[in-house]
Scaffold this active site. Sequence first.
Site, PDB file in Angstrom:
ATOM      1  N   ILE A  91      76.223 -84.599 127.711  1.00  0.00           N
ATOM      2  CA  ILE A  91      77.399 -83.900 127.211  1.00  0.00           C
ATOM      3  C   ILE A  91      78.682 -84.658 127.537  1.00  0.00           C
ATOM      4  O   ILE A  91      79.651 -84.600 126.765  1.00  0.00           O
ATOM      5  CB  ILE A  91      77.456 -82.447 127.759  1.00  0.00           C
ATOM      6  CG1 ILE A  91      78.576 -81.654 127.085  1.00  0.00           C
ATOM      7  CG2 ILE A  91      77.600 -82.445 129.266  1.00  0.00           C
ATOM      8  CD1 ILE A  91      78.477 -81.554 125.582  1.00  0.00           C
TER       9      ILE A  91
ATOM     10  N   GLY B 126      70.512 -78.363 125.590  1.00  0.00           N
ATOM     11  CA  GLY B 126      71.553 -77.476 126.082  1.00  0.00           C
ATOM     12  C   GLY B 126      72.800 -78.261 126.432  1.00  0.00           C
ATOM     13  O   GLY B 126      73.095 -79.288 125.816  1.00  0.00           O
ATOM     14  N   GLU B 127      73.536 -77.779 127.422  1.00  0.00           N
ATOM     15  CA  GLU B 127      74.768 -78.418 127.901  1.00  0.00           C
ATOM     16  C   GLU B 127      75.924 -78.338 126.911  1.00  0.00           C
ATOM     17  O   GLU B 127      77.030 -78.744 127.212  1.00  0.00           O
ATOM     18  CB  GLU B 127      74.546 -79.903 128.254  1.00  0.00           C
ATOM     19  CG  GLU B 127      73.475 -80.177 129.267  1.00  0.00           C
ATOM     20  CD  GLU B 127      73.274 -81.654 129.543  1.00  0.00           C
ATOM     21  OE1 GLU B 127      74.024 -82.494 128.970  1.00  0.00           O
ATOM     22  OE2 GLU B 127      72.370 -81.992 130.331  1.00  0.00           O
ATOM     23  N   GLY B 128      75.665 -77.860 125.686  1.00  0.00           N
ATOM     24  CA  GLY B 128      76.650 -77.949 124.618  1.00  0.00           C
ATOM     25  C   GLY B 128      76.487 -79.197 123.782  1.00  0.00           C
ATOM     26  O   GLY B 128      77.317 -79.494 122.910  1.00  0.00           O
TER      27      GLY B 128
ATOM     28  N   GLU C  23      75.989 -74.905 128.748  1.00  0.00           N
ATOM     29  CA  GLU C  23      75.498 -74.265 129.963  1.00  0.00           C
ATOM     30  C   GLU C  23      74.522 -75.152 130.719  1.00  0.00           C
ATOM     31  O   GLU C  23      73.956 -76.084 130.178  1.00  0.00           O
ATOM     32  CB  GLU C  23      74.821 -72.939 129.638  1.00  0.00           C
ATOM     33  CG  GLU C  23      73.931 -72.922 128.402  1.00  0.00           C
ATOM     34  CD  GLU C  23      72.797 -73.912 128.399  1.00  0.00           C
ATOM     35  OE1 GLU C  23      72.128 -74.046 129.440  1.00  0.00           O
ATOM     36  OE2 GLU C  23      72.566 -74.561 127.366  1.00  0.00           O
TER      37      GLU C  23
END
Length: 336
Positions: free
Chosen positions: A103, A303-305, A161
Amino acid sequence: MQFETLSDIHAALAAAPKPDATALEAAELRNGQLTKPPAALGRLEEVAIWYCGWRGNARAQIDAPQVIVFAGNHGITAQGVSAFPAEVTVQMVANFEAGGAAINQLSKLSGAKMDVHALDLEQPTADFTQGPAMDEAAFLAAFSTGWGAVDPTSDLLVVGEMGIGNTTAAAAMACALFGGTGGDWVGRGTGVDDAGLARKADVVARGIAANPEARSDPLTALRCLGGREIVAMAGALAAARANCIPVILDGFICTAAAACLEQARKGALDHCVAGHLSAEGGHRKLLDAIGKEPLLNLGLRLGEGSGAALAIQILKGALACHSGMASFAEAGVSAG
């Protein structure tokens, strides 16, 4: 803003602004005059007009995107729902802060400011198979943190997240919101095997049974079955709406947080587009339930954006064409 009751959140959702009708009309008019056949740019035209409406500018562009990663720990990791231990959450937060995660690279590529908020990592939420994950005070604190993390001067938001166990939490929330069984919503998350997948489905079923009130109210589902980072994501999404900041939604976990807002107030996600379709099992069903079609489908499940941050480039491309192209009159081209 500090939220003190669930009613405060419902009031904030009810008071949320709508897009600028004048800017929307002007953007649609401009789109019809650009040097291209009608609808030749497909969804790029649609998302450019959508963005212009929320920014109140018929020739808008993205200058100040923000990416926020929220992190939290989950009591349900004790149930063996992840291929990684809970300590990885803390370690990955350090990696985000050092600039070493995916990210970080995607945020830098898009020109986004990236912020990281770790929420009480030393105090995991309760195991929701035994009762609510959070009491109301913890829930409201996390929601307020998310709301306050949004920079009101930004012009686009992505929320991501980190939280070992949070795909199980998201699956439980989706099950409470939209029905079905645990098996309908769980996926492999960090890479669990078949036995791990079965454990996740069982944990979701037991979580729903232990928190029957979660089926009756979307914000209660978020409190009883979510995690602090998921609640904070919901708070940030609501704050973006209050500031007319468009949002690109990330994967399954982000979409589960967003779905709680949509179920609590129809239209709460009108300022959001879905960045991508993740490889996590229930994401397509969740997107269908909230009426969002993803911009990308690349099999991502990090995830992580990360998927949403990558989709910033798509939105930038849409606006570059919409706001930068010449009209037929300006270019001296016959419109036919």
